[in-house]
Design an enzyme around this catalytic site. Sequence first.
Site, short mmCIF file in Angstrom:
data_model
loop_
_atom_site.label_atom_id
_atom_site.label_comp_id
_atom_site.label_asym_id
_atom_site.label_seq_id
_atom_site.Cartn_x
_atom_site.Cartn_y
_atom_site.Cartn_z
N ASP A 138 0.98 -1.27 0.11
CA ASP A 138 -0.11 0.19 -0.22
C ASP A 138 0.92 1.00 -0.08
OD1 ASP A 138 -2.23 -1.59 0.37
OD2 ASP A 138 -2.61 -1.06 2.18
N GLN A 167 -0.62 7.14 -6.14
CA GLN A 167 -2.08 8.24 -5.46
C GLN A 167 -1.91 9.29 -6.47
OE1 GLN A 167 0.37 8.57 -2.08
NE2 GLN A 167 -1.16 7.67 -0.77
N ARG A 188 -1.10 -0.51 -8.58
CA ARG A 188 -2.43 0.05 -8.28
C ARG A 188 -2.64 1.39 -8.23
NH1 ARG A 188 -3.57 -1.14 -2.36
NH2 ARG A 188 -3.70 -3.26 -2.85
N LYS A 191 -7.06 7.30 -5.83
CA LYS A 191 -6.69 8.73 -5.78
C LYS A 191 -6.05 9.29 -4.48
CE LYS A 191 -11.61 9.46 -7.55
NZ LYS A 191 -13.04 10.13 -7.47
N GLY A 192 -5.91 8.39 -3.61
CA GLY A 192 -5.14 8.93 -2.40
C GLY A 192 -6.14 9.48 -1.33
N ALA A 193 -5.80 8.59 -0.18
CA ALA A 193 -6.79 8.92 0.95
C ALA A 193 -6.14 9.71 2.44
CB ALA A 193 -7.01 7.57 1.52
N ARG A 292 -10.53 6.82 7.26
CA ARG A 292 -10.45 7.33 6.15
C ARG A 292 -11.53 6.95 5.04
NH1 ARG A 292 -5.21 5.62 7.33
NH2 ARG A 292 -5.30 3.39 6.29
P1 FDA Z 1 -14.65 8.68 -4.73
O1 FDA Z 1 -14.11 8.85 -3.40
O2 FDA Z 1 -14.99 10.07 -5.52
O3 FDA Z 1 -15.90 7.87 -4.66
C1 FDA Z 1 -16.84 7.58 -5.63
C2 FDA Z 1 -18.19 6.83 -5.24
O4 FDA Z 1 -17.78 5.66 -4.52
C3 FDA Z 1 -18.82 7.56 -4.08
O5 FDA Z 1 -19.51 8.68 -4.67
C4 FDA Z 1 -19.48 6.67 -3.57
O6 FDA Z 1 -20.51 6.15 -4.21
C5 FDA Z 1 -18.48 5.39 -3.34
N1 FDA Z 1 -17.51 5.46 -2.30
C6 FDA Z 1 -16.25 5.98 -2.34
N2 FDA Z 1 -15.99 5.94 -1.05
C7 FDA Z 1 -16.96 5.50 -0.23
C8 FDA Z 1 -16.95 5.20 1.26
N3 FDA Z 1 -16.04 5.43 1.99
N4 FDA Z 1 -18.28 4.93 1.69
C9 FDA Z 1 -19.17 4.77 0.89
N5 FDA Z 1 -19.18 4.81 -0.51
C10 FDA Z 1 -18.20 5.17 -0.91
N6 FDA Z 1 -5.36 4.90 -0.82
C11 FDA Z 1 -4.14 5.39 -0.62
O7 FDA Z 1 -3.80 6.41 -0.04
N7 FDA Z 1 -3.29 4.24 -0.42
C12 FDA Z 1 -3.60 2.99 -0.82
O8 FDA Z 1 -2.74 2.01 -0.60
C13 FDA Z 1 -4.66 2.75 -1.22
N8 FDA Z 1 -5.39 1.35 -1.44
C14 FDA Z 1 -6.41 1.18 -2.09
C15 FDA Z 1 -6.80 -0.18 -2.54
C16 FDA Z 1 -7.98 -0.16 -3.35
C17 FDA Z 1 -8.54 -1.54 -3.71
C18 FDA Z 1 -9.11 1.05 -3.13
C19 FDA Z 1 -10.32 0.78 -4.05
C20 FDA Z 1 -8.69 2.23 -2.66
C21 FDA Z 1 -7.49 2.21 -2.16
N9 FDA Z 1 -7.22 3.55 -1.70
C22 FDA Z 1 -5.60 3.75 -1.36
C23 FDA Z 1 -8.27 4.60 -1.20
C24 FDA Z 1 -8.30 5.55 -2.50
O9 FDA Z 1 -7.35 6.39 -2.49
C25 FDA Z 1 -9.72 6.46 -2.21
O10 FDA Z 1 -9.47 7.17 -1.07
C26 FDA Z 1 -11.19 5.59 -2.25
O11 FDA Z 1 -10.81 4.54 -3.18
C27 FDA Z 1 -12.25 6.77 -2.51
O12 FDA Z 1 -11.60 7.23 -4.08
P2 FDA Z 1 -12.79 6.48 -5.04
O13 FDA Z 1 -11.76 6.59 -6.32
O14 FDA Z 1 -13.33 5.46 -4.90
O15 FDA Z 1 -13.66 8.03 -5.54
#
Ligand code: FDA
Length: 312
Positions: A138, A167, A188, A191-193, A292
Amino acid sequence: MTGPSSLAARAIVAASSSARLKEAVTRAPVTRSVVERFVAGEAEDDGVRAARSLAGSGLRVSLDHLGEFTSDPEVIRAATAATVSMLRRLAAEGLAPACEVSVKLTALGLDVGRSVALDNAYAVVAAAREAGTTVTCDMEDSTRTDRTLDVVRELRAEEPSVGVVLQAMLRRTESDARDLAHAGSRVRLCKGAYAEPESVAFPSRAEVDASYARSLGILMRGQGYPMVATHDPRFVDLGERLVKEHGRGADTYEFQMLYGIRPGEQLALAGRGHTVRVYVPYGKDWYGYLMRRLAERPANVAFFVRALATRS
Ligand code: FDA
């Protein structure tokens, strides 16, 4: 600071390091049900059960033993042992190679020193190889990006299948994507958390989105194995379009989503012939992960803050 959108969300990520908030959240009665939505459970058995069920529906899995940002040698030793134990379990239960593990290098000792993290990560990689599956590292906050990439580079010299995360919110990511889009490289893209300063991260959602699109294009055009980690329908669509445009076979990329988020879409994507992997966190140290996930969705934050404020 930039990061997950909305002021409340940023405040949650920034405040999550407060010990008082942690205690209030951990004790709040409402927490349990929210945790259950995003975390498979606290025990290894819970992770295995979730993995078996997801694998049974045709999905792949990446199991994450929760824990991060520690310098305690005992916690680091236990985290390494837990992941090695999970890998042995996956092999014994016939769940490898469909199920792999994800690791956070700060759980394996990155904050103590490069060699500590590297030694522990080697042990995990060796166990994964024995189990016949893979490891993905990660990506944590931007103060650790270089150190994480450095450790992954070293691990890949031994085991090229080790995956890494980029990210889109970071300004550097397009350039990192170019460096990492080579044959055999599992990357992978998310977006980044983490809450990040504007000096290193894009301040607006639109800029993060544009960076995601550019970086995904680079990875899909390249020779590596892109892992499209998002729940955002726009980027799922873009992923599908790029797969088509570049004539990628189903075994040359994958989509990834988190446990408990858009489960219907996970199955629908797999039904359209894509490889889909679900990231399944398990373990007792769920606090940072939960914060997060709450921060990503303003509706979750408002609900949770109201519930905390009204607890007796
Ligand atoms: P966005 O946040 O815009 O969400 C799009 C839609 O998805 C929302 O409108 C909603 O419908 C749904 N959704 C998203 N998050 C939700 C929630 N928490 N609860 C309910 N619904 C939700 N980050 C990082 O910094 N380091 C890492 O190593 C990883 N690893 C990782 C692995 C995998 C498999 C995933 C899917 C994600 C990560 N992330 C991560 C997290 C990533 O950076 C990000 O914060 C989240 O995926 C949310 O971004 P989205 O791209 O989903 O879009």
